[in-house]
Structure formats: structure tokens, C-alpha cells
Design a protein around this motif. Structure first.
Motif, PDB file in Angstrom:
ATOM      1  N   UNK A 129       0.851  -1.194   0.000  1.00 36.91           N
ATOM      2  CA  UNK A 129       0.000   0.000   0.000  1.00 36.91           C
ATOM      3  C   UNK A 129       0.883   1.240   0.000  1.00 36.91           C
ATOM      4  N   UNK A 130       0.465   2.306  -0.660  1.00 43.78           N
ATOM      5  CA  UNK A 130       1.289   3.523  -0.664  1.00 43.78           C
ATOM      6  C   UNK A 130       1.588   4.008   0.752  1.00 43.78           C
ATOM      7  N   UNK A 131       2.816   4.439   0.952  1.00 38.03           N
ATOM      8  CA  UNK A 131       3.201   4.983   2.255  1.00 38.03           C
ATOM      9  C   UNK A 131       2.439   6.266   2.547  1.00 38.03           C
ATOM     10  N   UNK A 132       2.033   6.418   3.781  1.00 37.16           N
ATOM     11  CA  UNK A 132       1.330   7.629   4.204  1.00 37.16           C
ATOM     12  C   UNK A 132       2.332   8.585   4.845  1.00 37.16           C
ATOM     13  N   UNK A 133       2.440   9.813   4.328  1.00 40.45           N
ATOM     14  CA  UNK A 133       3.371  10.774   4.953  1.00 40.45           C
ATOM     15  C   UNK A 133       3.022  10.980   6.424  1.00 40.45           C
ATOM     16  N   UNK A 134       4.047  11.066   7.256  1.00 40.10           N
ATOM     17  CA  UNK A 134       3.822  11.261   8.678  1.00 40.10           C
ATOM     18  C   UNK A 134       3.245  12.641   8.945  1.00 40.10           C
TER      19      UNK A 134
END
Length: 603
Positions: A129-134
Motif C-alpha cells: 500500500x502507498x506509504x502515508x506521509x507522517x
């Protein structure tokens, strides 16, 4: 144990002695070396001063104390230091590690075979799954995707201002946060549907994530008349990150219980696929498949005294801010509004006119509804069955169904539809099974059995905990044998690797069955969307079901098996999503199953 347990054990549990029958010899050799070393020291110490002689006596006393302590430990834990090839369960004394991150890896499994490890990595890449920006601390839900501020737009037709049957409709989706600012990253979980309720028509859209806050949904135009677009945000990307973290860090958030009995003495213990190594464990790993299962050892009873399996409680580890990501009516399975028209009119297909295809979507749907009837676009032609045609189709057949309660629905449908199919009372627990029905006149047998743990059902006897792979190995197979299975809904709180492992053992059994009986029909039911509350989302989300479906499709691709796309059959229908789809959808699913059993004969 015959499988050695190399492929079903945790990183942080002490299995070296169990895998090495000579481990006890190492303990004894160590003691001999210590005794020899002690004698040497004593000989040398005879030449020392009187003061050092006193010190020597103190060392000897300490040494003897340690030896006695070791002997007592070995005596009390002798079962742990032995390796039994034929005894299951085994008591395990876990080694407790003190690293601060031990909770991240206490549920790590070794693959069964090297090729499984390679496949495991490939599958994880497939569903990545695409990484979610912190988000900057403190975490603010205001910066996450908000369906109320997001919108979708129907893309105007290129080349001509009208749509025809056979064309592709494209919809652009723009996501924004709670302050109306455009999102700059992807990862939101979106679903899309095109439908006409008056015509009983519906088809699923294929959503493409452009990883910049925009998405494209593509729809195949398959009927004439009106077609309305619906787009749903199931989860914002930040919620996916929470679900992924919970599955990896807290696979024991949902736990199970077993009752142990010896005469009038009863004890209860916590059980799971993986347990934190804080006390001795009873090992119920399946000898044939290597599927792991453990319970904490009761205080007074042996591991052999286990008599049942039941669901325990769900202990979620989620903070107050994270709960805001799972709010019904706010950001949990909520419709996204349109920025313009919500639908189009589809005209008849023109002869000789080239179809207009989507520029983003490359895969099409597996089927669609029209007049309430599912029409498959891939696989067999779906027929409609009534009582007489069902009896004719199943005459002389043995139908073996395995899986969760969504497969049980098909057993119940056939039981209700066929008046001469009589269920034999096996005094099985309601909703658990096993069940068996017979139609003697038409020589029809239909069986249902739940898959092995983890299972969230009423208490069941441990004697009824059967793994699908073992059940398949017990079948002869042949042209009159139909195998149906579905397994997905009970794995929602675990890392996807545990589901992959289970499917690998089932697939090996399917291959063995088809090798010895190639004309056996194997049909697999995949998972479907469901109604989501905040609590259900955290333990059984549509996102996890979607991952399971992707894994299952990839693992059984190329095998002589048939899939029933329950995901699209629920999503494309106008009825509300439910873990257990309502009767009109079940009827269509059974029609697909029967169409595989009795395909339409060419005219």
C-alpha cells in the motif's frame, strides 16, 4: 514432531531444545566440564594460604548451590528438554527477551519451504500500500481526507459527446482534507460503482491511485439507459496505516479461549496463533500442515486436557486521536459527492464504431448485474436455476463445503431450496457445524465444515477443529466430487503473512487432489465488502478483505480452479453491504456455483 516446527515457530520462543534431541546431552556435558574444572581448581588451591582456603570453601559452597539449582530446574522441566516425535501437544517454556521492540516480532513465522519465502515476498510486494506521509505532532485528523470536502467529476467523452454500450466511462476523484485543502498524497481506500436501480443493473469500477491526491475510476458501459456513479471512501490513508500497525504489533488483540477438563477440575486458558512468551505454552501445531496454534498452559492440568475452542475478547490498542479516523458518517465508508452530473445516458452500441477505452484503467470487471441477475464476463456462462434444475444438476454429486459462515450460507440455501435434501441431525453447535444433508432419491450429498482456527464462533469441541488442507487430503475426488471453500473473514486481526501461510498449505492440498483426480471441480469463494462500524473496522476491515482477495487470486492463478467473485457481486448490487450478503445476492452466487458444476451445453 514430524514437521520439526521450523516453519511454525516464533522468533522469540526457545525451540532449539525441541528441534535438537541431543540438547539434554549438551546440558550434561556442560556439567561434566564444570565438575572437571572444579576438581582442577581444588587441587591447585591446596597450595594456597589459609586465608585463600576459606575463600575456596565459599566458592565451593556457591558452586554446589548452583549445581543443585540446575538439577532442580532440569527435573521440573524435563518434558521441555525432551523431543517427542509422536506426542502433540508439547509444553514450551519460552525465553523472555528484554529488547524494547520485542512486541514487534513475537509473531514472526519461518516459511515452510524456500519457495514459499520467495512467494511470500512477491505477494507482499503485490499488495503493498502507498506509504502515508507522517503527520506533524500533535496528530490532527483535520489534515486527513474528508469525503465531505472531496469530489468526483465525470470526464467528458473524447471524440464525441455521447457514450455507447461497450465504451469506458472515466471519473476523476479529487481528495481534500477537512479544511478543504487538496491532498498531495495517495493511499485512501476508495470503492466505485455504476448502477441503475430501476433496471437492476450494476457494475464495479476499477480505481487507480495517482499518488498525488487524485484518483481515476473506470467503468465498463454494459447496458443501455441511465447509469449513475457512486464513489465511497472506505478509509483515509492514515486509517490504513493504523490498521497495518495494529495487525503487525498487536496480532493478539483478538484472543481466543479453550476449556481444559480432567474429571471435575476445570481451567480456562488464552489461545492464539501467536502468544507473547510470558509463561509456558501448550503447542497444538498441526502435524501435517504445520499450522501453528498455542494456548497458555493451565496451572494444574496438562495440555492434553483441552476440550474446546471459543472466542475471547478484542483488546484494541488505539489512542484517542486514532479513533477519530474511524467515525461512522464522517470518514468511515462515506459517499463522496459529485462536482457536476452524477450520471450519464448510455446509447446502444453502434456497428463498426470503435470502442473508446480508458486511458488509466487496464482491467475490466468480472461481471455485472442486469435485471437483478449476475452476468459473468469471465469464466462460465451463468444460468438461472430452479428446484428441478438444481436437483438435476446435483444428481449423483458429492458437494464438500469448507470455510467460514459466508460459505455456510450456500449450504443453507441449498437446504432450503431442495425439499428432498434433508439435513441429518449431528447435534452440532448452531452456526458452527459440521453439517451434512442427503437426498437419497437423487443420490445427492452436501457437507459443510468450518475451517480450522482462528475461528470466531460459538464454543466447539477440539475434535471438530479440522484444517481445510487435511480435509482435502481425505477426499478421493473425481467427476462427481465438488469442493467449495472460502477462507478470509477470520484473519482480519493478523499480519497478512499468516493468511498467506494458510493458503499455501491449502493450495498444496488442492494440487495433490487435482493430481490424483483431475476431473474434481474446485470452486473458491473470495471475500466481500461488509457493513463497517468503528469496532468492526479495527478487527475486520474491507481493506484487509481486499488484501486477502488479491493474495488468493495470485496464489491460485494458473490452477484448474474456479473463483466466485463475491467482492464484485456484493459491491455491484444496490443492497447494503453485509458480511453475510442478503438472499438475492446469495441466489446469484449459488447460480454461479451451479453453472460451474453444470455448465451450459453448446447449442
Amino acid at each position: 514432531m514430524t514437521n520439526g516446527l521450523d516453519h511454525g515457530t516464533f522468533n522469540n520462543i526457545w525451540f532449539s531444545d525441541l528441534r535438537n534431541p541431543g540438547a539434554g546431552e549438551g546440558v550434561r556435558s556442560s556439567e561434566i566440564r564444570r565438575s572437571h574444572h572444579s576438581a582442577t581448581l581444588q587441587q591447585k588451591m591446596k597450595t594456597t594460604t589459609k586465608a585463600r582456603a576459606c575463600t575456596r570453601r565459599e566458592y565451593v559452597a556457591i558452586f554446589l548451590f548452583l549445581v543443585v539449582g540446575v538439577l532442580i530446574f532440569v527435573q521440573r522441566n524435563i518434558e521441555v528438554l525432551k523431543f517427542h516425535h509422536t506426542v502433540n501437544p508439547t509444553i514450551i517454556i519460552p525465553r523472555v527477551f528484554t529488547e524494547p521492540d520485542m512486541h514487534y516480532n513475537f509473531c514472526t513465522f519461518r516459511p515452510l519451504f524456500p519457495e514459499d519465502a520467495l512467494e511470500n515476498r512477491f505477494l507482499l510486494d503485490t499488495i503493498a500500500w502507498p506509504d502515508t506521509p507522517l503527520l506533524s505532532a500533535p496528530f490532527s485528523v483535520e489534515k486527513t481526507s474528508d469525503p465531505a470536502h472531496s469530489n468526483f467529476t465525470i470526464v467528458p467523452q473524447r471524440g464525441r459527446g455521447e457514450w455507447h454500450v461497450g465504451d469506458q466511462l472515466e471519473v476523476t476523484i479529487k481528495m481534500a482534507d477537512f479544511q478543504g485543502r487538496p491532498r498531495k498524497s495517495g493511499g485512501d481506500f476508495l470503492l466505485a460503482r455504476l448502477h441503475n436501480q430501476k433496471l437492476g443493473a450494476g457494475v464495479v469500477g476499477q480505481v487507480v491511485d495517482h499518488l498525488n491526491g487524485s484518483y481515476t475510476a473506470g467503468f465498463s458501459l454494459l447496458w443501455e439507459g441511465d447509469a449513475q456513479v457512486q464513489v465511497i471512501m472506505v478509509h483515509p490513508s492514515e486509517a490504513i496505516a493504523v490498521l497495518n500497525r495494529l495487525n503487525r504489533e498487536r496480532p493478539d488483540s483478538l484472543y481466543f479461549r479453550s476449556l481444559f477438563r480432567s474429571g471435575s477440575l476445570l481451567e480456562t486458558a488464552m489461545c492464539n496463533v501467536c502468544l507473547r512468551p510470558i509463561k509456558p505454552l501448550c503447542n497444538y501445531t498441526d502435524l501435517r500442515t504445520g499450522e501453528p496454534w498455542f494456548c497458555y498452559k493451565p496451572k494444574s492440568l496438562s495440555c492434553d486436557a483441552r476440550i474446546n475452542h471459543a472466542m475471547g475478547e478484542n483488546k484494541l490498542n488505539i489512542n484517542t486521536n486514532e479513533t477519530k479516523l474511524f467515525k461512522s458518517g464522517v470518514n468511515l465508508k462515506v459517499y463522496i459527492r459529485a462536482s457536476g452530473p452524477t450520471g450519464i445516458t448510455v446509447l446502444p452500441k453502434k456497428e463498426g464504431q470503435p470502442e473508446v477505452k480508458s486511458s488509466s484503467v487496464t482491467s475490466g470487471p468480472s461481471g455485472y448485474y442486469y435485471q437483478g441477475v449476475w452476468r459473468a464476463l469471465k469464466g462460465t456462462t451463468v444460468r438461472e436455476f430452479n428446484v428441478s434444475t438444481i436437483e438435476q444438476c446435483l444428481k449423483g454429486k458429492m458437494v464438500h463445503m469448507y470455510g467460514d459462515s459466508t460459505v455456510r450460507q450456500w449450504f443453507e440455501y441449498l437446504n432450503a431450496a431442495l425439499p428432498d435434501l434433508k439435513e441429518f441431525d449431528m447435534h452440532s453447535p448452531k452456526k458452527a457445524g459440521p453439517y451434512i444433508s442427503l437426498d437419497y432419491a437423487n443420490n445427492i450429498l452436501v457437507r459443510y465444515r468450518f475451517h480450522g482456527p482462528p475461528i470466531r464462533i460459538v464454543p466447539v469441541s477440539t475434535s471438530e477443529l479440522h484444517y481445510i488442507a487435511n480435509e482435502l487430503d481425505g477426499l478421493i475426488g473425481g467427476s462427481n466430487t465438488v469442493v467449495v471453500f472460502g477462507i478470509w473473514a477470520h484473519f482480519g486481526t493478523f499480519p497478512i503473512e499468516i493468511y498467506i501461510r494458510r493458503l499455501q498449505s491449502i493450495r498444496r492440498a488442492v494440487v495433490r487432489l487435482l493430481d490424483r483426480a483431475p476431473d474434481t471441480l474446485v470452486v473458491i469463494r473470495i471475500g466481500n465488502p461488509k457493513a463497517l462500524t468503528p469496532s468492526v473496522s479495527l478487527s475486520n476491515s474491507d481493506w484487509h478483505s481486499w488484501q486477502c482477495n488479491r493474495v488468493l487470486r495470485a496464489m491460485f492463478k494458473g490452477l484448474n480452479v474456479q473463483l466466485i467473485d463475491s467482492w464484485e457481486m456484493v459491491l455491484a448490487h444496490h443492497l447494503a453491504h453485509n458480511l453475510h450478503p442478503p438472499p438475492p445476492i446469495i441466489k446469484n452466487m449459488v447460480n454461479v456455483l451451479l453453472s460451474y458444476i453444470c455448465p451450459e451445453k453448446p447449442s
